[in-house]
Design an enzyme around this catalytic site. Structure first.
Site, PDB file in Angstrom:
ATOM      1  N   PHE A 224     -25.181 -33.593 -73.264  1.00  0.00           N
ATOM      2  CA  PHE A 224     -24.660 -32.855 -73.271  1.00  0.00           C
ATOM      3  C   PHE A 224     -23.107 -32.465 -73.584  1.00  0.00           C
ATOM      4  O   PHE A 224     -22.183 -33.055 -72.700  1.00  0.00           O
ATOM      5  CB  PHE A 224     -24.995 -31.082 -73.505  1.00  0.00           C
ATOM      6  CG  PHE A 224     -24.036 -29.905 -74.072  1.00  0.00           C
ATOM      7  CD1 PHE A 224     -24.878 -29.099 -74.880  1.00  0.00           C
ATOM      8  CD2 PHE A 224     -23.288 -29.497 -73.719  1.00  0.00           C
ATOM      9  CE1 PHE A 224     -24.159 -28.092 -75.479  1.00  0.00           C
ATOM     10  CE2 PHE A 224     -22.402 -28.493 -73.872  1.00  0.00           C
ATOM     11  CZ  PHE A 224     -22.723 -27.919 -75.381  1.00  0.00           C
ATOM     12  N   ASP A 333     -18.978 -38.026 -68.224  1.00  0.00           N
ATOM     13  CA  ASP A 333     -18.483 -35.686 -67.976  1.00  0.00           C
ATOM     14  C   ASP A 333     -19.188 -35.742 -66.656  1.00  0.00           C
ATOM     15  O   ASP A 333     -19.990 -35.086 -66.631  1.00  0.00           O
ATOM     16  CB  ASP A 333     -19.177 -36.212 -70.022  1.00  0.00           C
ATOM     17  CG  ASP A 333     -18.728 -34.550 -69.997  1.00  0.00           C
ATOM     18  OD1 ASP A 333     -18.326 -33.955 -69.235  1.00  0.00           O
ATOM     19  OD2 ASP A 333     -19.163 -34.077 -71.225  1.00  0.00           O
ATOM     20  N   LYS A 364     -16.039 -25.594 -66.587  1.00  0.00           N
ATOM     21  CA  LYS A 364     -16.833 -25.013 -65.508  1.00  0.00           C
ATOM     22  C   LYS A 364     -16.461 -24.230 -63.611  1.00  0.00           C
ATOM     23  O   LYS A 364     -15.664 -24.074 -63.679  1.00  0.00           O
ATOM     24  CB  LYS A 364     -18.133 -25.772 -65.477  1.00  0.00           C
ATOM     25  CG  LYS A 364     -19.420 -25.760 -67.073  1.00  0.00           C
ATOM     26  CD  LYS A 364     -20.099 -25.529 -66.341  1.00  0.00           C
ATOM     27  CE  LYS A 364     -21.167 -26.004 -67.742  1.00  0.00           C
ATOM     28  NZ  LYS A 364     -21.314 -25.016 -68.479  1.00  0.00           N
ATOM     29  N   THR A 388      -1.281 -26.080 -77.401  1.00  0.00           N
ATOM     30  CA  THR A 388       0.262 -25.092 -76.875  1.00  0.00           C
ATOM     31  C   THR A 388       0.131 -24.858 -75.616  1.00  0.00           C
ATOM     32  O   THR A 388       0.776 -24.587 -74.383  1.00  0.00           O
ATOM     33  CB  THR A 388       0.014 -23.942 -77.546  1.00  0.00           C
ATOM     34  OG1 THR A 388       0.248 -23.746 -78.890  1.00  0.00           O
ATOM     35  CG2 THR A 388       0.947 -22.318 -77.274  1.00  0.00           C
TER      36      THR A 388
HETATM   37  O1  LIG Z   1     -26.084 -25.322 -70.938  1.00  0.00           O
HETATM   38  C1  LIG Z   1     -25.223 -25.746 -70.838  1.00  0.00           C
HETATM   39  O2  LIG Z   1     -25.422 -26.708 -70.436  1.00  0.00           O
HETATM   40  C2  LIG Z   1     -23.779 -26.122 -71.479  1.00  0.00           C
HETATM   41  C3  LIG Z   1     -23.466 -25.520 -71.836  1.00  0.00           C
HETATM   42  C4  LIG Z   1     -22.232 -24.889 -72.839  1.00  0.00           C
HETATM   43  O3  LIG Z   1     -21.031 -25.401 -72.488  1.00  0.00           O
HETATM   44  C5  LIG Z   1     -21.960 -24.651 -74.643  1.00  0.00           C
HETATM   45  O4  LIG Z   1     -24.178 -24.435 -74.204  1.00  0.00           O
HETATM   46  O5  LIG Z   1     -21.198 -24.810 -74.959  1.00  0.00           O
HETATM   47  N1  LIG Z   2     -26.338 -24.425 -73.003  1.00  0.00           N
HETATM   48  C1  LIG Z   2     -26.737 -23.086 -73.467  1.00  0.00           C
HETATM   49  C2  LIG Z   2     -26.981 -22.451 -72.758  1.00  0.00           C
HETATM   50  C3  LIG Z   2     -26.872 -20.804 -72.210  1.00  0.00           C
HETATM   51  C4  LIG Z   2     -28.333 -20.578 -71.283  1.00  0.00           C
HETATM   52  O1  LIG Z   2     -28.639 -21.069 -71.008  1.00  0.00           O
HETATM   53  O2  LIG Z   2     -28.559 -19.476 -71.255  1.00  0.00           O
END
Ligand SMILES: O=C(O)CCC(=O)C(=O)O
Ligand SMILES: NCCCC(=O)O
Length: 485
Positions: A224, A333, A364, A388
């Site tokens: 991810f 990352d 984060k 920007t």
């Molecule tokens: O749930 C995650 O580890 C990533 C969260 C996030 O950045 C997303 O879901 O866009």
């Molecule tokens: N990547 C989105 C995760 C959000 C959640 O688990 O609630």
């Protein structure tokens, strides 16, 4: 009974079996941090002693607000509405007055929990007022104290070997521009210092080669890296993130699937990682032959959204060797693993790489997005890594406060094992979901990841007593599941 017991043992061994730190942990170590804010958060009230549930979650007020919000936007991802004034330390308070131990912390993005006094002090410091009120176009009109702020909040805690940082707004923006830095370096190396040609300049405007070269970035299964269009090309966790969006034909290698307990599967895991590294090499060759050379490799030190998948330091050293030998970039990352989550400020420090990655992205818990990069990845021209805002000095001043607390409270020194970055694998998603729901009913908020993983992403101020609350609740839930299994 036996099945659930095995699940529980698997969970424990998963937590205790990080491939990074086997040498410096003992079997009974728990992953915890033992520092707390010196004063109470907002007002004089201390953090609650324990969870206190008044309603189901989402409760009636949350449900009403969900209906209202639904009139404006999709609410399919909303868990519950929060009362951010009442939330304190490790506890989130929802709008129905439920007080929950928060082990997910806004998808892993609260370094010091809720309303930490040091952050309140930074936010209310008159010296920071102009920073909060006037959001600058930082890449064009930075404030006078910008160099000092970058130094204090970012360069001082940079991974070893880094002296350059570029701020950005969010995680995806950071990875997106980190990729650009790799493309710029790749092309600049191949141009050998020659200036851009007129043909390159003209064709770039029409998405044509040679100005818009057909380069690729290699990523891994279950990775991810964000949701912007470039980042989505590297993200392979869930179809819901990707479906309907065009994605580049970039190579995707297998990320090691290690077997646990590690000590029982030494040979198998070595073979697995070797196979994954061979695949990386094969894919780089194959994409070169396809006319889409690989300009860089993107990898998480621990796959976060993909289910806390880990690999050994040998695997990461292998990636560094392959990318160096081929003159391509390595982007680490650390959006989810950075800012002390794993017990060192940056997770990849634990790999003891013989050479640093080229780009290290963050967001984060760092509050600001951005990336560190090697000196040679600094673009020669302005406006190439740019937008920007390129970040927000207000977030950097809050980060300064966070860094001071981490240092003065010695939060990193008090980490054990994997720090706060832990997960439990269940055999089935349905059981994971049931356990998460029961935990929530008992006032413990956790997150899901991967296919059937429950993840912990608490703040760095977590203490033994909070871990005990979780263990007490989860034991009682699992023993009831045992009886029904
Ligand atoms: O749930 C995650 O580890 C990533 C969260 C996030 O950045 C997303 O879901 O866009
Ligand atoms: N990547 C989105 C995760 C959000 C959640 O688990 O609630």
């Amino acid at each position: 009974m036996a099945a659930a017991t095995t699940r529980r043992l698997c969970a424990t061994s998963r937590i205790l079996n990080s491939p990074f730190w086997t040498s410096r942990r003992t079997p009974d170590e728990r992953c915890l941090w033992t520092s707390v804010p010196k004063q109470s958060p907002i007002g004089s009230e201390p953090e609650p002693e324990s969870p206190r549930m008044k309603t189901e979650v989402p409760g009636p007020t949350s449900q009403h607000l969900l209906k209202e919000l639904d009139k404006i936007q999709n609410v399919g991802s909303v868990h519950f509405f929060c009362d951010y004034e009442k939330s304190k330390g490790n506890y989130v308070v929802d709008v129905d007055g439920n007080v929950m131990l928060d082990l997910f912390t806004q998808i892993s993005s609260l370094p010091l929990g809720y309303n930490h006094p040091a952050m309140i002090a930074a936010a209310t410091d008159p010296a920071n007022l102009a920073t909060f009120v006037n959001r600058p176009a930082l890449g064009v009109y930075p404030p006078a104290d910008w160099v000092a702020r970058l130094q204090g909040a970012l360069i001082d805690i940079a991974p070893p070997g880094f002296r350059h940082v570029q701020t950005m707004a969010c995680g995806a923006c950071s990875v997106e521009h980190g990729m650009k830095a790799m493309f710029i370096k790749y092309m600049s190396d191949r141009r050998g210092g020659a200036p851009f040609t007129k043909e390159e300049m003209d064709t770039s405007l029409r998405n044509q080669q040679p100005g818009a070269p057909n380069l690729s970035v290699l990523s891994f299964d279950n990775a991810f890296h964000g949701r912007t269009m470039g980042c989505l090309g590297l993200t392979h966790t869930k179809w819901i993130h990707k479906i309907d969006f065009p994605a580049p034909d970039w190579p995707i290698a297998r990320f090691p699937v290690l077997q646990y307990p590690l000590e029982d599967f030494v040979e198998e895991n070595i073979a697995e990682e070797k196979m994954c590294l061979e695949m990386v090499e094969d894919l780089i060759e194959k994409w070169g032959r396809k006319g889409m050379p690989v300009a860089g490799v993107a990898v998480e030190p621990i796959q976060g959204e993909g289910g806390d998948n880990m690999a050994s330091q040998d695997f990461f050293q292998g990636l560094r060797d392959i990318t160096n030998q081929r003159g391509i970039g390595l982007l680490m990352d650390e959006v989810q693993t950075g800012c002390g989550a794993t017990g060192t400020f940056w997770a990849h420090e634990q790999f003891n790489l013989t050479d640093t990655p080229d780009v290290v992205t963050f967001s984060k818990k760092m509050l600001t997005g951005g990336f560190f990069h090697k000196d040679s990845f600094k673009p020669k021209e302005g406006y190439r890594i740019f937008n920007t805002w390129v970040g927000d000095p207000a977030k950097v001043s809050l980060l300064e406060a966070v860094v001071k607390v981490i240092q003065t409270d010695g939060l990193l020194d008090q980490a054990r094992g994997l720090g706060t970055h832990c997960a439990i694998d269940f055999n089935e998603a349905a059981i994971r979901d049931k356990v998460m729901a029961r935990l929530r009913e008992k006032g413990v908020h956790t997150g899901g990841s991967g296919v059937s993983t429950l993840r912990f992403r608490p703040a760095l101020i977590l203490q033994t007593k909070h871990v005990d609350i979780f263990l007490d609740r989860v034991d009682s839930i699992l023993s009831k599941l045992d009886k029904t299994a």
